[in-house]
Design a protein around this motif. Structure first.
Motif, mmCIF file in Angstrom:
data_model
loop_
_atom_site.group_PDB
_atom_site.id
_atom_site.type_symbol
_atom_site.label_atom_id
_atom_site.label_comp_id
_atom_site.label_asym_id
_atom_site.label_seq_id
_atom_site.Cartn_x
_atom_site.Cartn_y
_atom_site.Cartn_z
ATOM 1 N N PRO A 162 54.034 -42.325 -32.873
ATOM 2 C CA PRO A 162 54.326 -40.889 -32.994
ATOM 3 C C PRO A 162 54.558 -40.537 -34.462
ATOM 4 O O PRO A 162 55.164 -41.298 -35.211
ATOM 5 C CB PRO A 162 55.611 -40.727 -32.180
ATOM 6 N N GLY A 163 54.083 -39.388 -34.863
ATOM 7 C CA GLY A 163 54.159 -39.000 -36.265
ATOM 8 C C GLY A 163 52.831 -39.170 -36.966
ATOM 9 O O GLY A 163 52.552 -38.498 -37.968
ATOM 10 N N HIS A 164 51.968 -40.060 -36.444
ATOM 11 C CA HIS A 164 50.617 -40.225 -36.988
ATOM 12 C C HIS A 164 49.811 -38.972 -36.634
ATOM 13 O O HIS A 164 49.924 -38.439 -35.529
ATOM 14 C CB HIS A 164 49.960 -41.466 -36.384
ATOM 15 N N PRO A 165 48.974 -38.469 -37.564
ATOM 16 C CA PRO A 165 48.211 -37.237 -37.311
ATOM 17 C C PRO A 165 47.348 -37.280 -36.055
ATOM 18 O O PRO A 165 47.090 -36.238 -35.441
ATOM 19 C CB PRO A 165 47.331 -37.107 -38.564
ATOM 20 N N ALA A 166 46.915 -38.479 -35.650
ATOM 21 C CA ALA A 166 46.006 -38.586 -34.504
ATOM 22 C C ALA A 166 46.750 -38.806 -33.182
ATOM 23 O O ALA A 166 46.117 -38.840 -32.117
ATOM 24 C CB ALA A 166 45.026 -39.734 -34.727
ATOM 25 N N PHE A 167 48.076 -38.938 -33.222
ATOM 26 C CA PHE A 167 48.812 -39.311 -32.012
ATOM 27 C C PHE A 167 48.620 -38.298 -30.882
ATOM 28 O O PHE A 167 48.253 -38.664 -29.756
ATOM 29 C CB PHE A 167 50.307 -39.464 -32.332
ATOM 30 N N ASP A 168 48.851 -37.017 -31.145
ATOM 31 C CA ASP A 168 48.802 -36.012 -30.082
ATOM 32 C C ASP A 168 47.411 -35.897 -29.453
ATOM 33 O O ASP A 168 47.281 -35.787 -28.230
ATOM 34 C CB ASP A 168 49.248 -34.649 -30.612
ATOM 35 N N SER A 169 46.376 -35.914 -30.277
ATOM 36 C CA SER A 169 45.023 -35.782 -29.730
ATOM 37 C C SER A 169 44.643 -36.998 -28.889
ATOM 38 O O SER A 169 43.999 -36.870 -27.842
ATOM 39 C CB SER A 169 44.006 -35.573 -30.861
ATOM 40 N N LYS A 170 45.065 -38.169 -29.329
ATOM 41 C CA LYS A 170 44.767 -39.378 -28.553
ATOM 42 C C LYS A 170 45.553 -39.400 -27.245
ATOM 43 O O LYS A 170 45.050 -39.858 -26.216
ATOM 44 C CB LYS A 170 45.057 -40.630 -29.389
ATOM 45 N N THR A 186 58.914 -34.329 -26.023
ATOM 46 C CA THR A 186 60.148 -34.166 -26.794
ATOM 47 C C THR A 186 60.050 -33.029 -27.806
ATOM 48 O O THR A 186 61.057 -32.659 -28.405
ATOM 49 C CB THR A 186 60.489 -35.456 -27.553
ATOM 50 N N SER A 187 58.847 -32.481 -28.019
ATOM 51 C CA SER A 187 58.710 -31.352 -28.949
ATOM 52 C C SER A 187 57.732 -30.334 -28.380
ATOM 53 O O SER A 187 56.735 -30.685 -27.742
ATOM 54 C CB SER A 187 58.226 -31.815 -30.328
ATOM 55 N N ARG A 188 58.042 -29.079 -28.615
ATOM 56 C CA ARG A 188 57.190 -28.000 -28.105
ATOM 57 C C ARG A 188 55.819 -28.016 -28.779
ATOM 58 O O ARG A 188 54.800 -27.739 -28.136
ATOM 59 C CB ARG A 188 57.877 -26.650 -28.331
ATOM 60 N N ARG A 189 55.819 -28.346 -30.067
ATOM 61 C CA ARG A 189 54.550 -28.388 -30.792
ATOM 62 C C ARG A 189 53.598 -29.401 -30.161
ATOM 63 O O ARG A 189 52.419 -29.111 -29.919
ATOM 64 C CB ARG A 189 54.814 -28.760 -32.255
ATOM 65 N N SER A 190 54.110 -30.593 -29.877
ATOM 66 C CA SER A 190 53.291 -31.640 -29.277
ATOM 67 C C SER A 190 52.815 -31.225 -27.887
ATOM 68 O O SER A 190 51.650 -31.437 -27.521
ATOM 69 C CB SER A 190 54.092 -32.938 -29.198
ATOM 70 N N ILE A 207 59.686 -41.769 -27.146
ATOM 71 C CA ILE A 207 61.120 -42.052 -27.021
ATOM 72 C C ILE A 207 61.870 -40.800 -27.478
ATOM 73 O O ILE A 207 61.586 -40.265 -28.555
ATOM 74 C CB ILE A 207 61.521 -43.263 -27.882
ATOM 75 N N PRO A 208 62.838 -40.325 -26.701
ATOM 76 C CA PRO A 208 63.479 -39.036 -27.037
ATOM 77 C C PRO A 208 64.574 -39.136 -28.092
ATOM 78 O O PRO A 208 65.740 -38.801 -27.847
ATOM 79 C CB PRO A 208 64.041 -38.591 -25.680
ATOM 80 N N PHE A 209 64.193 -39.604 -29.289
ATOM 81 C CA PHE A 209 65.128 -39.524 -30.408
ATOM 82 C C PHE A 209 65.328 -38.053 -30.764
ATOM 83 O O PHE A 209 64.373 -37.276 -30.782
ATOM 84 C CB PHE A 209 64.584 -40.269 -31.633
ATOM 85 N N ARG A 210 66.540 -37.681 -31.047
ATOM 86 C CA ARG A 210 66.804 -36.290 -31.407
ATOM 87 C C ARG A 210 66.208 -35.955 -32.769
ATOM 88 O O ARG A 210 66.153 -36.785 -33.668
ATOM 89 C CB ARG A 210 68.305 -36.010 -31.434
ATOM 90 N N ASP A 223 54.532 -44.349 -26.261
ATOM 91 C CA ASP A 223 55.189 -44.683 -27.522
ATOM 92 C C ASP A 223 55.315 -46.201 -27.635
ATOM 93 O O ASP A 223 56.184 -46.815 -27.027
ATOM 94 C CB ASP A 223 56.571 -44.013 -27.548
ATOM 95 N N ARG A 224 54.456 -46.823 -28.457
ATOM 96 C CA ARG A 224 54.435 -48.290 -28.524
ATOM 97 C C ARG A 224 55.640 -48.881 -29.248
ATOM 98 O O ARG A 224 55.847 -50.103 -29.229
ATOM 99 C CB ARG A 224 53.138 -48.777 -29.180
ATOM 100 N N ARG A 225 56.481 -48.012 -29.832
ATOM 101 C CA ARG A 225 57.716 -48.506 -30.450
ATOM 102 C C ARG A 225 58.642 -49.143 -29.405
ATOM 103 O O ARG A 225 59.517 -49.934 -29.746
ATOM 104 C CB ARG A 225 58.447 -47.369 -31.171
ATOM 105 N N LEU A 226 58.412 -48.795 -28.148
ATOM 106 C CA LEU A 226 59.215 -49.356 -27.067
ATOM 107 C C LEU A 226 59.066 -50.878 -26.996
ATOM 108 O O LEU A 226 59.970 -51.576 -26.530
ATOM 109 C CB LEU A 226 58.802 -48.712 -25.736
#
Length: 682
Positions: free
Chosen positions: A486-494, A515-519, A587-590, A645-648
């Motif tokens: 998450p945060g990578h420019p291609a994350f949402d489209s993928k 976790t975000s309205r934009r996403s 992951i729902p980090f604030r 989210d592969r950070r999991l």
């Protein structure tokens, strides 16, 4: 003393009273043991933190001991919840069922905020033509006239109005600004006062966290004296304390009252002051002067918030903007200058309203509005002083669509507030939720709820009632390991493309948690044509109706995908085939812009501690656990949880979140294989 423990055992045990008397009741050892722990907390005068997994039946587990204690020991018990859905369930379903099937005589009262009730004073002011209304407000009044004359509760929940009309309910509802208190000639008929009088003599009070904290701040003027408290949905209570104790000056709130007093609509003067002008000719000049000052206050208020909006960083569409040493000095000076003018106008308007109120007994309403304008003027000054001088507070501006909507501040010391005004007055306290532990430990919630002193004194006890559901058989977690972080420019489209790949009517209904309205907006925009071609309806929060409409639509359709934000992470109960596939995108980090996070981050920084391990990670683990809890809601449920989210799995902290979940079956998969794995599992 009467043996309450024995009573609880006889009610909950296998072949006990509940199983004999209540159709469909099933003995659950977890519920039985939770009820015994609650009863013991009452008897031993302890504080109890209890986690009750999905399906335990926690409501009955605390209601039965509470009823027994209240009726046998003649001591009132207050039950507080977060969501209206649970509050309504307790008051209208659970308590009546227990009264019927157990034969326990008790008086229970549901206590809500005053804004839920019809105000007789306002109603008669409107009928007498003393409050000027616009066309939509007038239509709303016409729709509720018959109801207003026949209702026994005055509760707006009884109304069946569409949102466009119901938004004008404040014109008719009780509020702290216009309440006549002891002066009101309708006091004996007041719906809110009837509720308060009943609450004073009730055995059980059902309320909500907001109301509980408001009553706490007022010195128990509404709920009366009580020493036994149950807080359900306790995982959100610390944030509720933060929000309720924050000082907020809202543009909408202030402009609503100013406009209610006076405004122009198509060059026609309207508002509460207009009938005064016509009925009290001798006050004509005073009213004219007051209207002019109120109009100036409105103009300055708009200028104040526009200036604030002009100073926020570009690109900050919504959220909180923090005030610190980095804000431009020139902008802050301009803001202070405009505020001083606005402050003076509000105080002057209050003075004129007092003069009008003093002229005739029928005009006492204006005294209350004068008090409120003075409070706002003082609060706004206190806020500005906090921004400039007070480093023990966090200060911010709320923003929506790049516009400042409120000025806010909050103390970093929340513990002393809730302890001194609430905990210290309790003989017993039970806090219960489905999500209180991180890796089976209560330490994070103990700190967040300011219960550390009670832990050190040995008065705090803990209990975990695991879910009775068979997660090993019925739930599988799939973590996709080949997407960008998450945060990578291609994350949402993928993510959108992958969701499109796994949407299959044969797999059942799907819910997507963002976790975000934009996403969510970006992904749903890409998904709409995909869903349409697959014959699946996509329902998106903020785009396809309010919460109730979206949930009604989702449950009524054979094939649907629901996309939502925080509202849908808890309190959603979709059993059986209503939900088969749950997707947690991140992951729902604030967000750092979240004031609650910013306050805790400041707290940890000042203490020289690590905010990530102390707050962010346990908070995210609890929120993730809450979201994952939407999947399995009954013994028969069978479903899959997918996490993008592969950070999991790639970050060490991911294991803390995984260890906190009831779902232990976990498969790591690539994007290409995901659809096949899901099809096989579901």
């Amino acid at each position: 003393m009467h043996d309450i423990i024995a009573d609880v055992e006889n009610i909950f045990k296998a072949d006990g009273s509940l199983q004999e008397q209540m159709p469909g009741f099933v003995f659950r050892r977890e519920q039985y043991e939770l009820a015994l722990n609650v009863a013991a907390a009452f008897i031993d005068e302890d504080f109890l933190l209890a986690e009750a997994g999905t399906g335990v039946g926690k409501s009955f587990a605390y209601l039965v001991p509470a009823i027994l204690w209240a009726t046998i020991c003649k001591e009132k018990v207050v039950v507080s919840t977060k969501t209206k859905a649970l509050q309504n369930q307790l008051a209208s379903r659970d308590l009546p069922a227990l009264r019927k099937h157990l034969g326990l005589p008790f008086d229970a009262v549901e206590v809500k905020g005053r804004e839920n009730y019809l105000c007789w004073h306002k109603y008669h002011q409107i009928k007498a033509g003393r409050i000027s209304l616009n066309s939509e407000q007038q239509l709303m009044i016409e729709k509720v006239l018959k109801w207003a004359e026949t209702t026994r509760t005055g509760d707006r929940m009884e109304l069946n109005l569409d949102g466009t009309l119901l938004k004008h309910w404040p014109v008719l509802s009780a509020d702290r600004y216009s309440c006549q208190k002891d002066r009101c000639r309708f006091q004996d008929r007041c719906f809110r006062m009837k509720m308060i009088r009943r609450a004073r003599n009730a055995d059980i009070i059902i309320t909500n966290h907001s109301m509980l904290l408001a009553d706490m701040a007022s010195g128990s003027q509404i709920l009366g004296d009580y020493q036994h408290l149950i807080i359900d949905e306790a995982h959100v209570f610390p944030q509720e304390v933060f929000e309720q104790s924050s000082l907020v000056c809202s543009y909408e709130e202030i402009i609503f009252v100013l406009t209610f007093l006076f405004h122009k609509e198509k060059q026609k003067e309207r508002g509460m002051l207009m009938p005064v002008k016509h009925e009290f000719a001798e006050l004509g000049a005073l009213v004219e002067e007051g209207c002019g000052i109120i109009a100036r206050a409105q103009k300055l208020l708009r200028k104040l918030f526009k200036t604030a909006s002009d100073g926020i960083p570009s690109g900050n569409l919504s959220g909180a903007v923090y005030l610190n040493a980095s804000v431009p000095h020139i902008w802050l000076e301009e803001l202070v200058d405009i505020h001083d003018e606005c402050h003076y106008a509000l105080m002057l308007a209050a003075l004129k309203l007092r003069d009008i109120a003093a002229a005739d007994p029928d005009l006492q309403d204006f005294e209350d509005y004068a008090v409120q304008l003075e409070i706002w003027a003082q609060n706004s000054r206190d806020l500005l002083n906090s921004w400039i001088y007070d480093d023990e507070k966090i200060c911010w501006m709320d923003c929506q669509n790049s516009k400042v909507t409120a000025f806010c501040s909050a103390s970093l010391d929340q513990a002393s507030v809730v302890d001194g005004l609430l905990y210290s007055k309790m003989t017993s306290l039970i806090m219960v939720s489905a999500t209180l532990t991180v890796e089976d430990e209560f330490s994070a919630i103990v700190e967040r709820t300011a219960l550390v002193p009670y832990m050190h004194s040995g008065r705090l006890r803990y209990y975990i009632a695991g879910s009775p559901f068979d997660y090993k058989k019925n739930a599988m977690l799939f973590v996709v390991d080949d997407l960008p972080e998450p945060g990578h420019p291609a994350f949402d489209s993928k993510v959108a493309a992958l969701i499109g790949d796994i949407i299959d009517p044969a797999l059942g209904k799907t819910m997507l948690l963002f976790t975000s309205r934009r996403s969510m907006t970006l992904c749903s925009g890409l998904l709409r044509p995909i869903c349409k071609s697959a014959g699946v309806e996509l329902l998106v929060q903020y785009e396809d109706g309010d919460f109730a409409r979206i949930m009604d639509r989702f449950t009524s359709l054979d094939h649907a995908v629901l996309a939502g934000l925080e509202t849908y992470w808890e309190g959603v109960d979709l059993k059986g085939d209503l939900l088969k596939l749950l997707v947690i995108v991140k992951i729902p980090f604030r967000s750092p812009s979240d004031p609650y996070f910013a306050a805790w981050e400041s707290y940890y920084r000042k203490a020289g501690l690590n905010a990530f391990s102390g707050f962010m990670l346990p908070d995210a683990a609890l929120r993730f656990k809450q979201g994952a809890g939407r999947l399995i809601r009954s013994e028969e449920d069978h479903g899959a949880l997918v996490v993008f989210d592969r950070r999991l799995i790639s970050k060490s902290y991911g294991q803390t979140i995984l260890n906190s979940l009831p779902i232990k079956n976990c498969r790591i998969t690539g994007s290409v294989e995901l659809a096949e794995h899901l099809s096989r599992w579901l």
